[in-house]
Design an enzyme around this catalytic site. Sequence first.
Site, PDB file in Angstrom:
ATOM      1  N   ASP A  97       2.772  -4.506   8.037  1.00 52.54           N
ATOM      2  CA  ASP A  97       1.582  -3.681   7.894  1.00 52.54           C
ATOM      3  C   ASP A  97       0.393  -4.624   8.072  1.00 52.54           C
ATOM      4  OD1 ASP A  97      -0.655  -2.425   6.970  1.00 52.54           O
ATOM      5  OD2 ASP A  97       0.232  -1.711   5.104  1.00 52.54           O
ATOM      6  N   CYS A 137      -4.744   2.368  -3.642  1.00 53.58           N
ATOM      7  CA  CYS A 137      -3.489   2.901  -3.079  1.00 53.58           C
ATOM      8  C   CYS A 137      -2.341   1.910  -3.259  1.00 53.58           C
ATOM      9  CB  CYS A 137      -3.641   3.254  -1.596  1.00 53.58           C
ATOM     10  SG  CYS A 137      -4.811   4.562  -1.323  1.00 53.58           S
ATOM     11  N   LYS A 185     -10.667  -0.326  10.483  1.00 55.89           N
ATOM     12  CA  LYS A 185     -10.830  -1.570   9.708  1.00 55.89           C
ATOM     13  C   LYS A 185     -11.145  -2.738  10.638  1.00 55.89           C
ATOM     14  CE  LYS A 185      -7.488   0.031   6.323  1.00 55.89           C
ATOM     15  NZ  LYS A 185      -8.046   0.230   4.997  1.00 55.89           N
ATOM     16  N   GLN A 228      -4.848  -5.283   7.067  1.00 58.64           N
ATOM     17  CA  GLN A 228      -5.846  -6.244   6.586  1.00 58.64           C
ATOM     18  C   GLN A 228      -5.770  -7.567   7.340  1.00 58.64           C
ATOM     19  OE1 GLN A 228      -8.171  -5.281   4.742  1.00 58.64           O
ATOM     20  NE2 GLN A 228      -7.305  -3.378   3.958  1.00 58.64           N
ATOM     21  N   HIS A 271       0.868  -1.186   0.000  1.00 57.17           N
ATOM     22  CA  HIS A 271       0.000   0.000   0.000  1.00 57.17           C
ATOM     23  C   HIS A 271       0.905   1.236   0.000  1.00 57.17           C
ATOM     24  CE1 HIS A 271      -2.825   2.939   1.788  1.00 57.17           C
ATOM     25  NE2 HIS A 271      -3.803   2.112   1.450  1.00 57.17           N
TER      26      HIS A 271
HETATM   27  N1  PMP Z   1      -1.982  -0.619   4.578  1.00 61.18           N
HETATM   28  C1  PMP Z   1      -2.954  -1.371   4.073  1.00 61.18           C
HETATM   29  C2  PMP Z   1      -2.645  -2.774   3.640  1.00 61.18           C
HETATM   30  C3  PMP Z   1      -4.245  -0.859   3.960  1.00 61.18           C
HETATM   31  O1  PMP Z   1      -5.225  -1.621   3.454  1.00 61.18           O
HETATM   32  C4  PMP Z   1      -4.491   0.472   4.373  1.00 61.18           C
HETATM   33  C5  PMP Z   1      -5.865   1.096   4.224  1.00 61.18           C
HETATM   34  N2  PMP Z   1      -6.412   0.959   2.953  1.00 61.18           N
HETATM   35  C6  PMP Z   1      -3.447   1.208   4.907  1.00 61.18           C
HETATM   36  C7  PMP Z   1      -2.194   0.638   5.003  1.00 61.18           C
HETATM   37  C8  PMP Z   1      -3.631   2.616   5.411  1.00 61.18           C
HETATM   38  O2  PMP Z   1      -4.503   2.633   6.481  1.00 61.18           O
HETATM   39  P1  PMP Z   1      -5.067   4.027   7.065  1.00 61.18           P
HETATM   40  O3  PMP Z   1      -5.531   4.796   5.873  1.00 61.18           O
HETATM   41  O4  PMP Z   1      -6.171   3.617   7.966  1.00 61.18           O
HETATM   42  O5  PMP Z   1      -3.925   4.666   7.786  1.00 61.18           O
END
Ligand code: PMP
Length: 405
Positions: A200, A363, A226, A203, A123
Amino acid sequence: MSDTALLTRKADFPGMVTADGAPWHYLDTAATAQKPSAVIDAMARALGEDYATVHRGVYSRSANMTLGYEAARRRVAEFIGAKSEDEVVFVRGATEGINLVAQSWGGANIGAGDRIMLSMLEHHSNIVPWQLLAERTGAQIDVCPLTEDGRIDLDALADMLTERHKLVALAHVSNVLGSKLDARRAAELAHGVGAKLLLDGCQAAPRMSLDLSALGCDFYVFSGHKLYGPTGIGVLWARDEILDGMPPWQGGGAMIDAVTFEGSTYAKPPQRFEAGTPMITEAIALHAAIDYIAAADIAALERHETALVAEARDALSRFNSVRLFGPEDSAGIVSFVMEGVHPHDLGTILDEENVAIRAGHHCAQPLMAHLGVPATARASFGLYSDADDIVALVRGIERTQKIFA
Ligand code: PMP
């Protein structure tokens, strides 16, 4: 088969119906999860009759709020298998957690000529903070490739890692492909060259039980929203000996020991990293969210999502026009494209059927380039998802096929 005990919980989520009361097929839990009433009520109480600041008040309501805030930290620690609550830093979300590590730990430990290892499926939150650090320090970034079926290729990682690598930062579960990382092996490989491993867990935390002390990583981040909790709060976990050695990254109230104009000394972790009035009500609501999913049983949730992914992949693979991405055993996430239909058009048509999917680059632009598509459609599941959602998705795809025929 799906866990029916979980399905009875759909009624706990007031957001799971449309404005006119029809069922809403919400298939975007990977972006953000709907909230159970228990979380909404906890947040309302914390903002209402219980509300006061933390850490500074001498009056009883503030003292109680402080107890609630710190109880949330203990609950998180227990939930993720931390050695102690002092390893849990509250941040705004995973993005802020990674930026904190990059600026504080990275600034102190990564220099010119050092290397940072990422993967092709990360991401942007797990790419850009490292690029900023690399620009500042002169470090280099390497990118681990993927296997054919969309996993981080750990054999390639083993070949690529060198003693120059100070950090390996990988998604525990991909937000696009749903592929799960063998975190223990990744930790062994990183530690084998003396690098630290950041996972990270955005998920993974909402989909699998975690035991971070045993997993072998050094840093772990995830977002509360999430995990069926509120926005504006997330968690950075790091081993206490690592946190202890990290300099502050933001200055202000609550993170100090003593302040004079000659200089300041800093509090111990985790307070050292929580400058300013913290996310008090969000932490308390996150506590309620963790209680909720723990009661629902995260192992049952994992089985439930595995069954839904299998069902969805099977249903989608019957369409000749659909190309599926990611491995068969994806965690709660199915990405796909329909030949001749832009994912945004598919998303718009599905919306007319009260089916909410995600369409875009998620993203993860480098991953899109690797897959050779500008965007994918993504259906992702949660503990309120059921077979009806997949039936509605398939119905919408059939209609889309007719429109574009
Ligand atoms: N890493 C992953 C794998 C994600 O799915 C996301 C959210 N789409 C993020 C980082 C970023 O999370 P946040 O926008 O809640 O900081």
